[in-house]
Design a protein around this motif. Structure first.
Motif, mmCIF file in Angstrom:
data_model
loop_
_atom_site.group_PDB
_atom_site.id
_atom_site.type_symbol
_atom_site.label_atom_id
_atom_site.label_comp_id
_atom_site.label_asym_id
_atom_site.label_seq_id
_atom_site.Cartn_x
_atom_site.Cartn_y
_atom_site.Cartn_z
ATOM 1 N N HIS A 103 0.834 -1.202 0.000
ATOM 2 C CA HIS A 103 0.000 0.000 0.000
ATOM 3 C C HIS A 103 0.867 1.250 0.000
ATOM 4 N N ASP A 104 1.852 1.299 0.892
ATOM 5 C CA ASP A 104 2.753 2.460 0.963
ATOM 6 C C ASP A 104 3.475 2.667 -0.362
ATOM 7 N N ARG A 105 3.923 1.581 -0.981
ATOM 8 C CA ARG A 105 4.633 1.662 -2.262
ATOM 9 C C ARG A 105 3.689 2.141 -3.366
ATOM 10 N N ALA A 106 2.436 1.666 -3.361
ATOM 11 C CA ALA A 106 1.458 2.104 -4.354
ATOM 12 C C ALA A 106 1.216 3.603 -4.256
ATOM 13 N N VAL A 107 1.069 4.099 -3.041
ATOM 14 C CA VAL A 107 0.877 5.539 -2.825
ATOM 15 C C VAL A 107 2.117 6.295 -3.293
ATOM 16 N N GLU A 108 3.291 5.797 -2.936
ATOM 17 C CA GLU A 108 4.557 6.424 -3.340
ATOM 18 C C GLU A 108 4.682 6.502 -4.867
ATOM 19 N N LEU A 109 4.219 5.458 -5.569
ATOM 20 C CA LEU A 109 4.294 5.419 -7.026
ATOM 21 C C LEU A 109 3.153 6.187 -7.697
ATOM 22 N N GLY A 110 2.222 6.717 -6.894
ATOM 23 C CA GLY A 110 1.142 7.534 -7.440
ATOM 24 C C GLY A 110 -0.065 6.771 -7.936
ATOM 25 N N HIS A 111 -0.232 5.507 -7.539
ATOM 26 C CA HIS A 111 -1.413 4.737 -7.934
ATOM 27 C C HIS A 111 -2.589 5.152 -7.051
ATOM 28 N N PRO A 112 -3.666 5.645 -7.630
ATOM 29 C CA PRO A 112 -4.831 6.006 -6.819
ATOM 30 C C PRO A 112 -5.442 4.764 -6.140
ATOM 31 N N ILE A 113 -5.689 4.883 -4.869
ATOM 32 C CA ILE A 113 -6.317 3.812 -4.090
ATOM 33 C C ILE A 113 -7.822 4.022 -4.209
ATOM 34 N N VAL A 114 -8.556 2.995 -4.672
ATOM 35 C CA VAL A 114 -9.993 3.155 -4.878
ATOM 36 C C VAL A 114 -10.833 2.524 -3.770
ATOM 37 N N TYR A 115 -10.238 1.703 -2.935
ATOM 38 C CA TYR A 115 -10.867 1.196 -1.711
ATOM 39 C C TYR A 115 -9.764 1.220 -0.664
ATOM 40 N N PRO A 116 -9.970 1.936 0.431
ATOM 41 C CA PRO A 116 -8.880 2.161 1.376
ATOM 42 C C PRO A 116 -8.420 0.889 2.092
ATOM 43 N N LEU A 117 -7.219 0.947 2.600
ATOM 44 C CA LEU A 117 -6.666 -0.149 3.395
ATOM 45 C C LEU A 117 -7.618 -0.429 4.555
ATOM 46 N N THR A 118 -8.151 -1.645 4.597
ATOM 47 C CA THR A 118 -9.244 -1.985 5.518
ATOM 48 C C THR A 118 -9.024 -3.358 6.126
ATOM 49 N N GLU A 173 -10.929 -6.352 7.176
ATOM 50 C CA GLU A 173 -12.264 -6.880 6.910
ATOM 51 C C GLU A 173 -12.675 -7.883 7.991
ATOM 52 N N PRO A 174 -13.979 -8.022 8.241
ATOM 53 C CA PRO A 174 -14.447 -8.921 9.303
ATOM 54 C C PRO A 174 -14.159 -10.401 9.037
ATOM 55 N N TRP A 175 -13.817 -10.772 7.814
ATOM 56 C CA TRP A 175 -13.526 -12.185 7.509
ATOM 57 C C TRP A 175 -12.035 -12.503 7.576
ATOM 58 N N GLY A 176 -11.233 -11.566 8.132
ATOM 59 C CA GLY A 176 -9.844 -11.883 8.450
ATOM 60 C C GLY A 176 -8.798 -11.505 7.424
ATOM 61 N N VAL A 177 -9.111 -10.576 6.536
ATOM 62 C CA VAL A 177 -8.090 -10.065 5.627
ATOM 63 C C VAL A 177 -7.938 -8.565 5.798
ATOM 64 N N ARG A 178 -6.770 -8.072 5.476
ATOM 65 C CA ARG A 178 -6.481 -6.638 5.405
ATOM 66 C C ARG A 178 -6.209 -6.379 3.937
ATOM 67 N N ARG A 179 -6.898 -5.398 3.347
ATOM 68 C CA ARG A 179 -6.794 -5.234 1.901
ATOM 69 C C ARG A 179 -7.064 -3.812 1.459
ATOM 70 N N PHE A 180 -6.729 -3.570 0.179
ATOM 71 C CA PHE A 180 -7.091 -2.338 -0.502
ATOM 72 C C PHE A 180 -7.270 -2.647 -1.980
ATOM 73 N N TYR A 181 -7.950 -1.743 -2.697
ATOM 74 C CA TYR A 181 -8.162 -1.900 -4.139
ATOM 75 C C TYR A 181 -7.467 -0.753 -4.861
ATOM 76 N N LEU A 182 -6.990 -1.069 -6.044
ATOM 77 C CA LEU A 182 -6.497 -0.079 -6.989
ATOM 78 C C LEU A 182 -6.662 -0.661 -8.377
ATOM 79 N N HIS A 183 -6.477 0.164 -9.393
ATOM 80 C CA HIS A 183 -6.553 -0.308 -10.773
ATOM 81 C C HIS A 183 -5.145 -0.482 -11.324
ATOM 82 N N ASP A 184 -4.961 -1.520 -12.129
ATOM 83 C CA ASP A 184 -3.695 -1.650 -12.849
ATOM 84 C C ASP A 184 -3.729 -0.667 -14.017
ATOM 85 N N PRO A 185 -2.655 -0.531 -14.784
ATOM 86 C CA PRO A 185 -2.629 0.465 -15.860
ATOM 87 C C PRO A 185 -3.690 0.249 -16.940
#
Length: 117
Positions: free
Chosen positions: A76-91, A93-105
């Protein structure tokens, strides 16, 4: 008979642009590059999985790819550093994962995640 591999194929006219996202951001190796196709990967004993979903969880859109990493915060930190817009924030989740969404090029919605310890 056994399935040995499943490969996600993403259509684009800009194959070379994939390297910045899949190699530079996610650390995948370029396993094959013929100019018209570039394949990325890592030598792991990852399971073969296909998910079919009506939503992505927590009311999100179904991502085209889900990529599990060992340190989602670092990616996540590297994605932000590289300028990739995060479309679902680092979260967490109640089912036991930590995640975020972004789009590839190429516009593919990518779910980057780690499982809780």
């Amino acid at each position: 008979m056994a399935v040995r591999r499943i490969v996600a194929n993403i259509a684009t006219g800009e194959v070379a642009a994939a390297k910045t996202f899949y190699s530079d951001l996610l650390g995948l190796d370029v396993l094959m590059d013929f100019g018209w196709i570039m394949t990325f990967g890592a030598q792991t004993d990852a399971p073969v999985l296909i998910s079919v979903a009506s939503e992505g969880g927590s009311g999100t859109e179904v991502p085209g790819l889900s990529i599990e990493v060992d340190d989602v915060d670092a990616v996540h930190d590297r994605a932000v550093e590289l300028g990739h817009p995060i479309v679902y924030p680092l979260t967490d989740e109640p089912w036991g994962v930590r995640r975020f969404y972004l789009h590839d090029p190429f516009g593919t919605l990518v779910n980057i995640l780690s499982h809780a310890d």
